[in-house]
Design a protein around this motif. Structure first.
Motif, PDB file in Angstrom:
ATOM      1  N   ARG A  70       0.815  -1.199   0.000  1.00  0.00           N
ATOM      2  CA  ARG A  70       0.000   0.000   0.000  1.00  0.00           C
ATOM      3  C   ARG A  70       0.856   1.260   0.000  1.00  0.00           C
ATOM      4  O   ARG A  70       0.569   2.225  -0.701  1.00  0.00           O
ATOM      5  N   ALA A  71       1.930   1.235   0.806  1.00  0.00           N
ATOM      6  CA  ALA A  71       2.815   2.398   0.831  1.00  0.00           C
ATOM      7  C   ALA A  71       3.488   2.581  -0.529  1.00  0.00           C
ATOM      8  O   ALA A  71       3.626   3.700  -1.025  1.00  0.00           O
ATOM      9  N   ILE A  72       3.884   1.481  -1.140  1.00  0.00           N
ATOM     10  CA  ILE A  72       4.537   1.575  -2.443  1.00  0.00           C
ATOM     11  C   ILE A  72       3.592   2.162  -3.480  1.00  0.00           C
ATOM     12  O   ILE A  72       3.935   3.081  -4.227  1.00  0.00           O
ATOM     13  N   ILE A  73       2.358   1.624  -3.513  1.00  0.00           N
ATOM     14  CA  ILE A  73       1.449   2.107  -4.543  1.00  0.00           C
ATOM     15  C   ILE A  73       1.049   3.554  -4.285  1.00  0.00           C
ATOM     16  O   ILE A  73       0.919   4.356  -5.212  1.00  0.00           O
ATOM     17  N   ALA A  74       0.891   3.918  -3.015  1.00  0.00           N
ATOM     18  CA  ALA A  74       0.541   5.308  -2.709  1.00  0.00           C
ATOM     19  C   ALA A  74       1.654   6.242  -3.159  1.00  0.00           C
ATOM     20  O   ALA A  74       1.402   7.310  -3.729  1.00  0.00           O
ATOM     21  N   SER A  75       2.907   5.849  -2.907  1.00  0.00           N
ATOM     22  CA  SER A  75       4.026   6.698  -3.349  1.00  0.00           C
ATOM     23  C   SER A  75       4.051   6.848  -4.849  1.00  0.00           C
ATOM     24  O   SER A  75       4.196   7.949  -5.374  1.00  0.00           O
ATOM     25  N   ILE A 110      10.321  18.804 -11.826  1.00  0.00           N
ATOM     26  CA  ILE A 110       9.893  17.416 -12.033  1.00  0.00           C
ATOM     27  C   ILE A 110      10.352  16.509 -10.891  1.00  0.00           C
ATOM     28  O   ILE A 110       9.540  15.782 -10.317  1.00  0.00           O
ATOM     29  N   PRO A 111      11.632  16.519 -10.538  1.00  0.00           N
ATOM     30  CA  PRO A 111      12.004  15.670  -9.404  1.00  0.00           C
ATOM     31  C   PRO A 111      11.330  16.094  -8.105  1.00  0.00           C
ATOM     32  O   PRO A 111      10.994  15.256  -7.273  1.00  0.00           O
ATOM     33  N   ALA A 112      11.101  17.402  -7.956  1.00  0.00           N
ATOM     34  CA  ALA A 112      10.450  17.862  -6.723  1.00  0.00           C
ATOM     35  C   ALA A 112       9.021  17.328  -6.642  1.00  0.00           C
ATOM     36  O   ALA A 112       8.576  16.907  -5.571  1.00  0.00           O
ATOM     37  N   THR A 113       8.293  17.344  -7.763  1.00  0.00           N
ATOM     38  CA  THR A 113       6.925  16.825  -7.727  1.00  0.00           C
ATOM     39  C   THR A 113       6.927  15.335  -7.441  1.00  0.00           C
ATOM     40  O   THR A 113       6.021  14.826  -6.791  1.00  0.00           O
ATOM     41  N   PHE A 114       7.935  14.644  -7.920  1.00  0.00           N
ATOM     42  CA  PHE A 114       8.036  13.219  -7.622  1.00  0.00           C
ATOM     43  C   PHE A 114       8.083  12.998  -6.115  1.00  0.00           C
ATOM     44  O   PHE A 114       7.309  12.227  -5.546  1.00  0.00           O
ATOM     45  N   LEU A 115       8.991  13.715  -5.468  1.00  0.00           N
ATOM     46  CA  LEU A 115       9.180  13.516  -4.034  1.00  0.00           C
ATOM     47  C   LEU A 115       7.979  14.004  -3.226  1.00  0.00           C
ATOM     48  O   LEU A 115       7.479  13.315  -2.346  1.00  0.00           O
ATOM     49  N   MET A 116       7.536  15.208  -3.550  1.00  0.00           N
ATOM     50  CA  MET A 116       6.454  15.763  -2.753  1.00  0.00           C
ATOM     51  C   MET A 116       5.141  15.025  -2.997  1.00  0.00           C
ATOM     52  O   MET A 116       4.352  14.828  -2.085  1.00  0.00           O
ATOM     53  N   GLY A 117       4.902  14.631  -4.252  1.00  0.00           N
ATOM     54  CA  GLY A 117       3.678  13.902  -4.566  1.00  0.00           C
ATOM     55  C   GLY A 117       3.610  12.595  -3.793  1.00  0.00           C
ATOM     56  O   GLY A 117       2.577  12.234  -3.245  1.00  0.00           O
ATOM     57  N   ALA A 118       4.729  11.885  -3.747  1.00  0.00           N
ATOM     58  CA  ALA A 118       4.769  10.622  -3.020  1.00  0.00           C
ATOM     59  C   ALA A 118       4.493  10.862  -1.540  1.00  0.00           C
ATOM     60  O   ALA A 118       3.654  10.193  -0.928  1.00  0.00           O
ATOM     61  N   ALA A 119       5.173  11.844  -0.973  1.00  0.00           N
ATOM     62  CA  ALA A 119       5.003  12.125   0.456  1.00  0.00           C
ATOM     63  C   ALA A 119       3.565  12.521   0.766  1.00  0.00           C
ATOM     64  O   ALA A 119       2.965  12.039   1.729  1.00  0.00           O
ATOM     65  N   TYR A 120       3.009  13.386  -0.072  1.00  0.00           N
ATOM     66  CA  TYR A 120       1.652  13.891   0.148  1.00  0.00           C
ATOM     67  C   TYR A 120       0.631  12.769   0.164  1.00  0.00           C
ATOM     68  O   TYR A 120      -0.188  12.641   1.070  1.00  0.00           O
ATOM     69  N   LEU A 121       0.685  11.929  -0.862  1.00  0.00           N
ATOM     70  CA  LEU A 121      -0.324  10.873  -0.938  1.00  0.00           C
ATOM     71  C   LEU A 121      -0.125   9.823   0.148  1.00  0.00           C
ATOM     72  O   LEU A 121      -1.080   9.234   0.630  1.00  0.00           O
ATOM     73  N   THR A 147      -8.495  13.776  -0.707  1.00  0.00           N
ATOM     74  CA  THR A 147      -7.652  14.638  -1.531  1.00  0.00           C
ATOM     75  C   THR A 147      -8.419  15.875  -1.960  1.00  0.00           C
ATOM     76  O   THR A 147      -7.844  16.947  -2.087  1.00  0.00           O
ATOM     77  N   ALA A 148      -9.730  15.728  -2.135  1.00  0.00           N
ATOM     78  CA  ALA A 148     -10.521  16.905  -2.507  1.00  0.00           C
ATOM     79  C   ALA A 148     -10.704  17.821  -1.309  1.00  0.00           C
ATOM     80  O   ALA A 148     -10.514  19.031  -1.404  1.00  0.00           O
ATOM     81  N   VAL A 149     -11.056  17.225  -0.167  1.00  0.00           N
ATOM     82  CA  VAL A 149     -11.313  18.026   1.024  1.00  0.00           C
ATOM     83  C   VAL A 149     -10.069  18.801   1.459  1.00  0.00           C
ATOM     84  O   VAL A 149     -10.137  19.939   1.898  1.00  0.00           O
ATOM     85  N   ILE A 150      -8.902  18.161   1.328  1.00  0.00           N
ATOM     86  CA  ILE A 150      -7.668  18.826   1.725  1.00  0.00           C
ATOM     87  C   ILE A 150      -7.101  19.650   0.581  1.00  0.00           C
ATOM     88  O   ILE A 150      -6.627  20.769   0.754  1.00  0.00           O
ATOM     89  N   GLY A 151      -7.171  19.090  -0.623  1.00  0.00           N
ATOM     90  CA  GLY A 151      -6.509  19.720  -1.758  1.00  0.00           C
ATOM     91  C   GLY A 151      -7.171  20.998  -2.237  1.00  0.00           C
ATOM     92  O   GLY A 151      -6.480  21.961  -2.586  1.00  0.00           O
ATOM     93  N   ALA A 152      -8.512  21.012  -2.261  1.00  0.00           N
ATOM     94  CA  ALA A 152      -9.170  22.197  -2.804  1.00  0.00           C
ATOM     95  C   ALA A 152      -8.886  23.457  -1.991  1.00  0.00           C
ATOM     96  O   ALA A 152      -8.558  24.494  -2.561  1.00  0.00           O
ATOM     97  N   PRO A 153      -8.984  23.418  -0.665  1.00  0.00           N
ATOM     98  CA  PRO A 153      -8.635  24.623   0.099  1.00  0.00           C
ATOM     99  C   PRO A 153      -7.176  25.047  -0.075  1.00  0.00           C
ATOM    100  O   PRO A 153      -6.883  26.240  -0.148  1.00  0.00           O
TER     101      PRO A 153
END
Lengths: 348, 368, 262
Positions: free
Chosen positions: A78-83, A296-307, A328-334
Motif C-alpha cells: 500500500r505504501a509503495i502504490i501510494a508513493s 519534475i524531481p520535486a513533484t516526484f518527491l512531494m507527490g509521493a510524500a503527500y499521498l 484529496t478533494a477536502v484537503i486539496g481544494a482549500p
C-alpha cells in the motif's frame, strides 16, 4: 572576483543539500507509514519482519502470521502504490502544465479518468473479477486519450488548443456514458460498488499485482524525468520551441504517452484521485521554482510524500476506510484556493 | 311540446343530482389514512388490489402476508433473482415487472399508471415520493428504520414494524398471518435468548458480517440492527461505527479484528465466489475464520433470508452456526419446511431445504 | 558561389488569401537582407516560409543547397535561428535559463544542459553586455532587455543564419540603436541576417541587400545603393518619401522621411 561571481550565478538554484533533505523527508514518511496501522505492532517487530523478508536476514519469527501478513502484504504494497501514484500524478500534472502553458491543467484533461471510470464501471456491472476490471479500466483510459489525440489532429500537428478542446469533449462523452451505466446498473449492489470504486482506494492492490502497477508508472516517470529540461523550452511556446530545434510533435506525443500510462494505471488500480496532479506542482513551484529541471524531481518527491500522508489518514482515522478521492478533494481544494490567492493566479 | 322538453330537462337534472350524490357517497368509504415508516401520513385505498412492491424485501413480505393476488407490479429481480420466489408462487412469472428501481434512481411513474397500481411500497426518497403523489398514486415508505435497537423488546418491535404496517394495509387474513408470524419470531427469540443469556464475554465468538462487491469482503454494514442480533445469538459483532450504509473497512482492520466466524451476505454478486477467493487468497491465510473454515454464505429463499419476514427463521440458523453445541437439537431442514408450509403455503422437500442451506444458485432461472 | 538561402517561385496563400506570389530571392552567406513594406504585405510570412514554419503551395526554398523540408527540426535549428518580437513567457525563468535554451539543438533528446552549456550561455550574455541580467527573472526585465536576451539565446544555437522579425519595433530610442549595433556586429562576424523592418532608415547602415515588398511580390530588390530610391520607397509605402543626404564629420549619412502633407 569575476570567477566567484559566475560560480555563484551558475550554481544550481536548488542546492544538493536541499535535495538530500527532500529525499530524506519523503523516505522517512514512507518508512514511518510501515509502522502505522489499525493493528498494534511494535516497531521492533516491524523492523524484524522487514529485515527477514527484504534483507533475507535469518530472524526467527516470534510474531503471529497475521502480523507478518499485515506488514508485508498490506502495509508495504500500500505504501509503495501510494508513493507511485502520488508521484506519478504530480509529475504528470507538472508535465501537462508545462506543455499546455496553463496552471489550471490537471493530468486528467485529455479524458483518461473519464474513460477509465467507464471501463471500471463496465467491468463491475459485468461482475468481472478485480483483475479484469482493472484491465478494462486501463484500456478504456488509453482509448479515451487516443480518441482525444486523433480528434485534435490537424494535418500533421496537434495544436495545444485543439487537444484541450478535444479532451473536454471526450471527457464529457465518457462522463455521459458513465452516468448511463450507473443509471442502468442494479441499484442495490452494482451501483454502490461503482460509486465506491470511483471514490478511490489504495487498498485494492495485491502484492502479486504490484509489479503491473508499478512498472508502467516507473518507466513513464523515468522518461518524464529525462526530458524535463525540454519542457522548459516547450513552455516558451510551440513555434519558439521549434525554432530552437525542439521537435514539438515528438515531445508532445512522448509526454502524452507517459502521462497517460501513469494516469490510466493509477485510475485502473486505485480509482479517481483528483487534486493531486493540480496542487502538488504549484506547491513545488513555490519551493523550487519553475525550472522543470528541478520541478519534475520535486513533484516526484512531494507527490509521493503527500499521498502517503493522506492515505495513512484514510486507513487510520476509523474502522471504516475513508475513500481517498474524498480526502484529496477536502484537503486539496482549500490548499489550491490558498495558493491561488497567494500567487494571484500567476506562476510565481 | 314545450312542457315535454321542460320535463326531460328536469328529469335529467334530478338524475344528475342523484348520481353525483351516490358517487360522492362512495368516495367516503374507500380510503383511510395510515402513517408510514418514515412518519408520513398517507391516504391509501381501504383495500388495495394492485400493490407495487418496489423495495427489496417488500415482495416477500406481502407474499408472506397472503397478498400475492393483490400485487400489481414487482421489480424484475423479485421474479427472477431468488430461487424460491418462482417455486412458491408460479404466477409470479406473469406479474408485470419494472426494471431499474432503486433508492436513488428516478422512476418513470407512467409505468405504474399503466399497470393500474393503486399503492406503491417505496423507499424513503422524497423526490420520488412527490412524483407518485402528483400522479395520484399513494406511496408508502417501508424498510426505512434508522434507529438501533438496544433491548430485545425494541428489537422485536423494530423487526416486526414493517410487517405490522403491511398487515394493517392489507387487512383481512393478513392481520392473522402477521400475528402468527410475530408469535413465531417471539418464540425463536425467547428460545435463543434463554440459551445464550449466560454466555460469558470470552465464550462469545467474534463475528464479522460482510457485504460484498465482487470478491471484496470488506464492505460491511455499520453496527445497526445486526449488533443486537449477534448478541442475542451469543456472539460479538465487529463492524465500523460510521460510514453510511455500506462502509468499507480496510484489509488490516479485518486482520486486526480476526473474527472467528464470517458471514457473507448476498448483497453483492456471488457470495460463493467471495468465499472461494478468501480461502485461496494469501492475504487471508492467517484469519481464524479461514483457518477453521468458518466462512458462511447467508442463505437465500423467496428473497435474501436475512431480509423480510424470513429473518425470523434465519435467527435459528445463525444461532446454530455460532453455537452448534447449544442448538444441536434444532433441525434446520424441519424448521425450513415448517416455515415454508406455514407462511408460504409451500411444501418444501428435504432436497430443496438442503439446497437452500448450501446456497441455492439456480442458473437457468437466475438473471443476475 | 552558392547562395546560402535560395527562394524560387514561391507562392503562399492563407486559406483563400494569396499573400505571396512568385517570389524569387537569393541570399549569400554573410549578407544582411532587409525586407521592407507596409503592414500585411507578407514580410513576416516570407520569413516564416524560409523558416519552414509555413508550408508553401508552390516553389522551393533551399537552405545551404538543400530543400528546407528535408531538414529535421534540430538540424535546421543548428543552421538557422529566429528572433521573434519580444514577448512575455508564461513561466518566470531567469534570463540565463532562457538564453541557455538556445543550446537545445546541440543536446541529445534526453540530455539536459551541462555546466559548459551554462557557461557558454553566460559568455554570450557578457558579449552582448547583458550579463548583469543573468539572475533576473525574464518576466521582470524591460522590453529592450528581453529582446537582447532573445538574441543571446539565438546565438547559443551557433547558427549561420538568423531571421529577425521586426527587431526594433517595440523598443525605445536608445534600445533601437543598441540592437542595430549588435546586428552590425553579428554581420561583421559573418552571420547571414534576414530581417523585416518598419523603419527604412535602419537599412542604410545595416543592409547589403534590401527587398521592398508590395502586396504579394517585390516592388524592388537588390543592393541597398541601387534600390533605396525615392521612387521605390514611395511606391512601396504608397506615400511620398524624400531621401536626404547629410555630410557630418566627413561621412555621408542618408535618411528618409515621409511627406506629411495636407
Amino acid at each position: 572576483m569575476k570567477k566567484t561571481d559566475t560560480n555563484k550565478i551558475l550554481e544550481p538554484t536548488v542546492s544538493t543539500k536541499r535535495w538530500l533533505l527532500f529525499i530524506a523527508i519523503t523516505f522517512s514518511i514512507f518508512f514511518v507509514s510501515l509502522f502505522l496501522g489499525r493493528m498494534t505492532i511494535s516497531p521492533e517487530t516491524v523492523l524484524k519482519i522487514l529485515g527477514k523478508n527484504l534483507l533475507m536476514l535469518p530472524i526467527e519469527p516470534d510474531w503471529e502470521q497475521s502480523i507478518e501478513i499485515a506488514v508485508m502484504r498490506i502495509r508495504l504494497p500500500r505504501a509503495i502504490i501510494a508513493s507511485f501514484v502520488g508521484a506519478g500524478l504530480s509529475m504528470s500534472g507538472a508535465a501537462f502544465q508545462g506543455m499546455f502553458h496553463n496552471p489550471l491543467v490537471s493530468p486528467f484533461i485529455l479524458g483518461v479518468s473519464a474513460g477509465a471510470s467507464v471501463g471500471a464501471a463496465l467491468g463491475l456491472v459485468m461482475e468481472q473479477p478485480l483483475v479484469v476490471v482493472q484491465i478494462i479500466s486501463f484500456c478504456f483510459g488509453i482509448l479515451a486519450v487516443v480518441l482525444t489525440y486523433f480528434t485534435a489532429r490537424i494535418y500533421k500537428t496537434t495544436p495545444i488548443l485543439m487537444l484541450v478542446l478535444a479532451g473536454t469533449v471526450v471527457s464529457a462523452f465518457f462522463q455521459a456514458m458513465l452516468s448511463l451505466i450507473k443509471f442502468l446498473a442494479d441499484t442495490e449492489d452494482k451501483l454502490p460498488a461503482i460509486t465506491f470504486w470511483l471514490m478511490g482506494s489504495m487498498g485494492s492492490v495485491n502484492i502479486e499485482d504490484l509489479l503491473f502497477a508499478v512498472l508502467p508508472m516507473g518507466i513513464s516517470m523515468l522518461v518524464l524525468f529525462l526530458v524535463r529540461w525540454r519542457l522548459n523550452v516547450f513552455s516558451m511556446g510551440e513555434q519558439e520551441a521549434r525554432s530552437l530545434g525542439l521537435n514539438t510533435e515528438v515531445l508532445k506525443i512522448l509526454i502524452i504517452v507517459c502521462t497517460t500510462l501513469i494516469t490510466a494505471t493509477s485510475v485502473a488500480f486505485c480509482g479517481v484521485i483528483g487534486w493531486v496532479g493540480l496542487v502538488i506542482p504549484h506547491l513545488c513551484r513555490m519551493l523550487v521554482g519553475p525550472d522543470h529541471k528541478n520541478l519534475i524531481p520535486a513533484t516526484f518527491l512531494m507527490g509521493a510524500a503527500y499521498l502517503l500522508v493522506i492515505d495513512n489518514l484514510c486507513r487510520l482515522l476509523s474502522a471504516a476506510e475513508v475513500p481517498i478521492g474524498i480526502l484529496t478533494a477536502v484537503i486539496g481544494a482549500p490548499i489550491f484556493a490558498y495558493l491561488l490567492r497567494k500567487t494571484k493566479g500567476g506562476w510565481n | 311540446m314545450k312542457r315535454n322538453s321542460a320535463l326531460v330537462i328536469v328529469v335529467l337534472f334530478l338524475m344528475a343530482v342523484v348520481l353525483t350524490g351516490c358517487a360522492s357517497g362512495d368516495n367516503q368509504a374507500t380510503t383511510r389514512t395510515i402513517t408510514d415508516m418514515a412518519g408520513n401520513k398517507v391516504e391509501i385505498p381501504v383495500s388495495p388490489q394492485k400493490i407495487a412492491t418496489m423495495t427489496g424485501p417488500s415482495y416477500e413480505m406481502v407474499f408472506m402476508l397472503g397478498g400475492k393476488d393483490r400485487i400489481g407490479l414487482v421489480r424484475s429481480d423479485h421474479a427472477t433473482g431468488y430461487p424460491l420466489a418462482l417455486l412458491t408462487n408460479p404466477d409470479l412469472a406473469n406479474y408485470p415487472t419494472i426494471k431499474g428501481v432503486g433508492p436513488q434512481t428516478p422512476v418513470n411513474v407512467e409505468q405504474f399508471l399503466n399497470a393500474g397500481v393503486d399503492l406503491v411500497l417505496y423507499y424513503n426518497n422524497a423526490a420520488e415520493l412527490e412524483k407518485f403523489k402528483m400522479a395520484g398514486i399513494p406511496a408508502v415508505v417501508i424498510n426505512a428504520i434508522t434507529t438501533v435497537p438496544a433491548t430485545t423488546e425494541e428489537y422485536l418491535e423494530q423487526s416486526s414494524a414493517n410487517l405490522k404496517l403491511l398487515s394493517e394495509i392489507l387487512g383481512g387474513e393478513a392481520v392473522e398471518r402477521y400475528e402468527k408470524w410475530h408469535a413465531y419470531l417471539r418464540k425463536n427469540v425467547e428460545l435463543i435468548a434463554e440459551r445464550t443469556k449466560d454466555i460469558k464475554e470470552e465464550d462469545r465468538p467474534v463475528v464479522y458480517w460482510g457485504n460484498t462487491w465482487g470478491t471484496n469482503i470488506l464492505s460491511s454494514y455499520s453496527r445497526g440492527t445486526r449488533n443486537i442480533e449477534m448478541e442475542l445469538c451469543g456472539a460479538t459483532l465487529v463492524a465500523p461505527e460510521e460510514g453510511g450504509q455500506f462502509p468499507e473497512i480496510n484489509k488490516e482492520q479485518l486482520l486486526e479484528w480476526d473474527p472467528d466466524i464470517i458471514f457473507v451476505d448476498n448483497h453483492g454478486n456471488a457470495p460463493e465466489l467471495v468465499i472461494e477467493d478468501m480461502y485461496a487468497n494469501k492475504n487471508w491465510e492467517s484469519l481464524s475464520a479461514v483457518k477453521n473454515k468458518q466462512l458462511y454464505r447467508v442463505p437465500s429463499g423467496v428473497f435474501f433470508m436475512d431480509k423480510g419476514s424470513s429473518n425470523a427463521l434465519l435467527l435459528l440458523w445463525l444461532a446454530k452456526v455460532i453455537h452448534p453445541d447449544l442448538f444441536a437439537d434444532i433441525d434446520m431442514i424441519k424448521e425450513l419446511q415448517y416455515y415454508y408450509s406455514t407462511f408460504y403455503d409451500y411444501d418444501l422437500s428435504e432436497e430443496e431445504a438442503q439446497r437452500i442451506l448450501e446456497g441455492w444458485v439456480d442458473e437457468e432461472n437466475l438473471v443476475r | 558561389m552558392q547562395p546560402i538561402v535560395s527562394v524560387s517561385n514561391l507562392s503562399f496563400a492563407y486559406q483563400n488569401k494569396q499573400v505571396l506570389r512568385n517570389i524569387n530571392l537569393d541570399i549569400y552567406e554573410g549578407e544582411t537582407v532587409c525586407l521592407l513594406g507596409p503592414n500585411g504585405c507578407g514580410k513576416t510570412t516570407l520569413l516564416n516560409c524560409i523558416h519552414n514554419t509555413l508550408h508553401i503551395q508552390e516553389g522551393k526554398i533551399l537552405i545551404c543547397g538543400r530543400d528546407v523540408n528535408t531538414y529535421s527540426v534540430t538540424e535546421l535549428a543548428r543552421l538557422m535561428g529566429y528572433v521573434f518580437q519580444e514577448h512575455t513567457a508564461p513561466f518566470p525563468y531567469t534570463s540565463l535559463e532562457v538564453v541557455r535554451m538556445g543550446r537545445t539543438p546541440h543536446l541529445g533528446f534526453f540530455q539536459s544542459p551541462s555546466k559548459q552549456d551554462t557557461e557558454f550561455a553566460y559568455s554570450i550574455m557578457e558579449e552582448l553586455g547583458i550579463a548583469h541580467l543573468a539572475t533576473k527573472r525574464y518576466t521582470n526585465i524591460s522590453g529592450g532587455e528581453r529582446q537582447l536576451v532573445l538574441i543571446a539565446r539565438t546565438l547559443c544555437q551557433e547558427p549561420k543564419i538568423i531571421l529577425f522579425d521586426e527587431p526594433t519595433s517595440h523598443l525605445d530610442y536608445k534600445n533601437q540603436a543598441l540592437v542595430l549595433h549588435i546586428l552590425k556586429k553579428l554581420s561583421q562576424r559573418g552571420i547571414t541576417i534576414i530581417m523585416t523592418s518598419h523603419f527604412p532608415n535602419h537599412v542604410w547602415n545595416l543592409g547589403d541587400k534590401v527587398a521592398m515588398m508590395g502586396y504579394g511580390g517585390f516592388v524592388a530588390m537588390g543592393n541597398v545603393e541601387e534600390v533605396m530610391t525615392e521612387e521605390n520607397l514611395s511606391r512601396t509605402y504608397g506615400i511620398d518619401v524624400h531621401i536626404y543626404e547629410v555630410v557630418k564629420n566627413g561621412k555621408i549619412e542618408r535618411f528618409c522621411t515621409p511627406e506629411i502633407g495636407l
